[in-house]
Scaffold this motif. Sequence first.
Motif, short mmCIF file in Angstrom:
data_model
loop_
_atom_site.label_atom_id
_atom_site.label_comp_id
_atom_site.label_asym_id
_atom_site.label_seq_id
_atom_site.Cartn_x
_atom_site.Cartn_y
_atom_site.Cartn_z
N VAL A 298 -36.77 -8.61 -35.88
CA VAL A 298 -37.85 -9.30 -35.34
C VAL A 298 -38.89 -8.65 -34.46
CG1 VAL A 298 -38.55 -11.71 -34.43
CG2 VAL A 298 -36.27 -11.32 -35.35
N ALA A 299 -40.11 -8.98 -35.04
CA ALA A 299 -41.28 -8.22 -34.32
C ALA A 299 -41.86 -9.21 -33.17
CB ALA A 299 -42.35 -7.63 -35.00
N ILE A 300 -41.87 -9.18 -32.02
CA ILE A 300 -42.78 -10.27 -31.13
C ILE A 300 -43.82 -9.68 -30.77
CG2 ILE A 300 -42.43 -11.52 -29.08
CD1 ILE A 300 -39.48 -11.41 -29.09
N LEU A 301 -45.06 -10.56 -30.88
CA LEU A 301 -46.17 -10.07 -30.57
C LEU A 301 -46.66 -10.72 -29.16
CD1 LEU A 301 -48.37 -10.16 -33.92
CD2 LEU A 301 -46.91 -8.29 -33.11
N PHE A 302 -46.68 -9.84 -28.06
CA PHE A 302 -46.99 -10.44 -26.93
C PHE A 302 -48.37 -10.06 -26.41
CE2 PHE A 302 -42.49 -9.36 -26.40
CZ PHE A 302 -42.17 -10.60 -25.88
N ALA A 303 -49.05 -11.29 -25.80
CA ALA A 303 -50.34 -10.85 -25.33
C ALA A 303 -50.18 -10.12 -24.21
CB ALA A 303 -50.97 -12.05 -24.81
N PRO A 304 -51.12 -9.21 -23.84
CA PRO A 304 -50.76 -7.92 -22.85
C PRO A 304 -50.56 -8.69 -21.64
CG PRO A 304 -52.71 -7.48 -24.09
CD PRO A 304 -52.24 -9.00 -24.71
N ASP B 240 -48.43 -19.00 -30.00
CA ASP B 240 -49.59 -18.50 -30.18
C ASP B 240 -50.03 -17.25 -29.30
OD1 ASP B 240 -50.83 -20.46 -31.98
OD2 ASP B 240 -50.78 -21.93 -30.33
N ILE B 241 -50.82 -16.34 -29.71
CA ILE B 241 -51.04 -15.02 -29.09
C ILE B 241 -52.32 -15.58 -28.16
CG2 ILE B 241 -52.02 -12.90 -28.94
CD1 ILE B 241 -50.48 -12.24 -31.56
N ASP B 242 -52.39 -15.33 -26.95
CA ASP B 242 -53.42 -15.67 -26.17
C ASP B 242 -54.97 -14.87 -26.41
OD1 ASP B 242 -51.30 -16.29 -23.33
OD2 ASP B 242 -51.91 -17.85 -24.88
N GLY B 243 -54.73 -14.06 -27.13
CA GLY B 243 -56.08 -13.23 -27.51
C GLY B 243 -55.98 -12.06 -26.84
N GLY B 244 -56.71 -11.12 -26.99
CA GLY B 244 -56.47 -9.54 -26.95
C GLY B 244 -55.78 -8.98 -27.94
N ASN B 245 -55.59 -7.67 -27.69
CA ASN B 245 -54.81 -6.91 -28.47
C ASN B 245 -53.21 -6.90 -28.18
OD1 ASN B 245 -54.92 -4.87 -30.60
ND2 ASN B 245 -54.81 -3.20 -29.34
N PRO B 246 -52.49 -7.55 -29.09
CA PRO B 246 -51.30 -7.78 -28.69
C PRO B 246 -50.30 -6.72 -28.58
CG PRO B 246 -51.50 -8.23 -30.87
CD PRO B 246 -52.77 -8.09 -30.35
N ILE B 247 -49.46 -6.61 -27.90
CA ILE B 247 -48.06 -5.71 -27.90
C ILE B 247 -46.89 -6.08 -28.70
CG2 ILE B 247 -46.46 -4.35 -26.21
CD1 ILE B 247 -49.53 -4.20 -25.51
N SER B 248 -46.64 -5.14 -29.64
CA SER B 248 -45.81 -5.68 -30.76
C SER B 248 -44.51 -4.90 -30.32
CB SER B 248 -45.99 -5.00 -31.97
OG SER B 248 -44.99 -5.31 -33.04
#
Length: 206
Positions: free
Chosen positions: A10-16, A128-136
């Motif tokens: 599973v890939a989690i995309l975190f906002a920075p 949701d991602i809050d915006g910006g370049n996410p950390i995967s």
Amino acid sequence: MRLQPGDGGVAILFAPEEAGVLKQLVTQLIMLLQSHSGTPLDPDPLFASLEIGGSDERPTDPALARLFPNAFADEDDAAQFRQVTEQGLINRKLQDAQLVIGDLDDGSGEADSGHNTDPFDELVDDVDIDGGNPISVNITPDSFLAWARTITALRLAMAARIGLEREEDYDRLIDEDATRGTVLVYDWLAALLEAVLAVSAAQSED
């Protein structure tokens, strides 16, 4: 944050900002565990997890006491068991937390935040991602348990720090200025854990 199928997991995309908060929390957990450790962590994961040793008393720090409760109601039995097993348990929690830190450090900041796959859409509608370049960060079957255990340990330690012991404590703590922020992070960690469990369960059924 947002979840999507990853490379074997599973890939989690975190906002920075989210990745930064999580890394800070896990670092604090490592420092807490190290403060209670009697020996340096063996570089060999097997030897570290099997290390024998520990105190004969329950920790006085409420967070450590929540992480390492007595295994038996009888004090003598609990002390004897703790003397043999506690250091191994500390080491395993340290290994888990260090793996999470490593995954966060390896996270790519170039992930495509718009990518998602249909079978998982229903499971991730509420994130949701809050915006910006996410950390995967890719969580695989090999690392899944370490993530689940570390998030659980963080929630236990945070709950102990603010006195969240019963369901009725929640409303009081979320209303108090001094504890509201901690409770919100506690809830965010619960959402992270539940989402990973749900997606992992969906993958197991495939």
